[in-house]
Write an enzyme that holds these catalytic residues in place. Sequence first.
Site, PDB file in Angstrom:
ATOM      1  N   GLN A  12      43.147  40.528  56.290  1.00 53.33           N
ATOM      2  CA  GLN A  12      42.075  41.516  56.299  1.00 53.33           C
ATOM      3  C   GLN A  12      42.333  42.527  57.417  1.00 53.33           C
ATOM      4  OE1 GLN A  12      37.913  41.148  57.853  1.00 53.33           O
ATOM      5  NE2 GLN A  12      37.381  41.087  55.683  1.00 53.33           N
TER       6      GLN A  12
ATOM      7  N   TYR B 291      31.372  48.374  60.482  1.00 57.80           N
ATOM      8  CA  TYR B 291      32.581  48.894  61.087  1.00 57.80           C
ATOM      9  C   TYR B 291      32.940  50.256  60.470  1.00 57.80           C
ATOM     10  CZ  TYR B 291      32.680  44.244  63.086  1.00 57.80           C
ATOM     11  OH  TYR B 291      32.330  43.098  63.761  1.00 57.80           O
TER      12      TYR B 291
ATOM     13  N   ARG C  13      36.300  44.740  51.204  1.00 59.05           N
ATOM     14  CA  ARG C  13      35.053  44.021  51.451  1.00 59.05           C
ATOM     15  C   ARG C  13      33.926  45.017  51.686  1.00 59.05           C
ATOM     16  NH1 ARG C  13      33.401  39.244  55.806  1.00 59.05           N
ATOM     17  NH2 ARG C  13      32.940  37.705  54.199  1.00 59.05           N
TER      18      ARG C  13
ATOM     19  N   GLY D 216      32.404  30.726  54.949  1.00 55.95           N
ATOM     20  CA  GLY D 216      32.816  30.938  56.324  1.00 55.95           C
ATOM     21  C   GLY D 216      32.676  29.694  57.161  1.00 55.95           C
ATOM     22  N   ARG D 217      31.480  29.478  57.732  1.00 59.74           N
ATOM     23  CA  ARG D 217      31.296  28.359  58.656  1.00 59.74           C
ATOM     24  C   ARG D 217      31.535  27.008  57.983  1.00 59.74           C
ATOM     25  NH1 ARG D 217      26.044  30.344  62.299  1.00 59.74           N
ATOM     26  NH2 ARG D 217      26.982  32.324  62.928  1.00 59.74           N
TER      27      ARG D 217
END
Length: 363
Positions: A98, A177, A224, A312-313
């Site tokens: 990424q 971002y 994404r 993710g987690r």
Amino acid sequence: MSGLFGPTPFGGLTLPNRIVMSPMGRGRTTADGTPLPVMAEYYAQRASAGLIISEATHPSPLAVGHAHSVRLHTAEQARAWARIVDAVHEAGGRMYLQIMHAGRVSHPDLHGETPVAPSAVRAEGTARVFAGKPAHPTPRPLHRDEIAATIQDFVRCARTATDIGFDGVEIHGANGYLLHQFLSPVTNTREDGYGGDTEGRIRFPVEVARAVAAEIGAERTGIRLSPGFALNDMSEPDRTEVYPVLVDALAALGLGHLHFVAGSDPALVHELSRRWPRTAVVNLGTGPLDTDGTLAAADEALAHGAGLLSFGRQFLANPDLPERLRTRAPLNAWNPRFFYEGGAQGYTDYPVLAAAGAAGTAG
């Protein structure tokens, strides 16, 4: 049984399941963003994922948004990343890089320059630098020639990534971002061809995607998105008008996948997942820390148009997550203390089923 299991085509590959390891910055780098050797073990442990998408990686010094965030713009960084992707392949996995430019969510302490953005609109909140928590400064707007140079930074990073063995790349256009900043009329107040109406505000993200796809192949390029996600002081009041236009423009490029972030507008994500003609990856967020709840949420997302599901987690704490979900085994809990620091602790020491079972500590 969940639809997560079984081979599925993706980007010229055949994935063994629909379970994706979501990008997660973990802070295991040198001060200049070179990956540490422990990263190879960490990613290889999770190679049973259908696909691993690396943590967000910066293509230039000015793109850096956090202390100890990983980069890929020097020969040393490329060699370190090559060892990581080799380890994943040797373990039977598949891996995308990424690529992310932080834009205004940065600080001069990280690279010695004023952060850049579409417009001079400061982000609320504090920066993650090497010492202290300073407020984000007001960024300076990118000049037109700098926009072109930034696009080339993405292209060079994507070319380097595929040259050293990554199976493809994902462009980070989410989470507040740089690319995401261009999409919002709040963070993008430009009056040139990169701002104003919807067509102007989607122009930069589309141009980045077009250039990367032309360099490495559209099939191996994804992006994404996080429509409506408020992270990093983002606001998108006209997202229901902007994102369908953006998705159609990206679809015309032939990109291999779109990846939607948890916390986004669920109804809009469902609409866009169904609208996208190729693979839609949907992140389910933290969700319930139990196998049955995770599988139920995954099946619901698949029914709404998702082709792959990213975690993710759950993957952070469960290196063997696909097997745990397939066998409905308990899930390990994650330890937030070591999310961004700690070396191997809280990083490569989470137990897998066989070891956990032997010790009586699974779950």
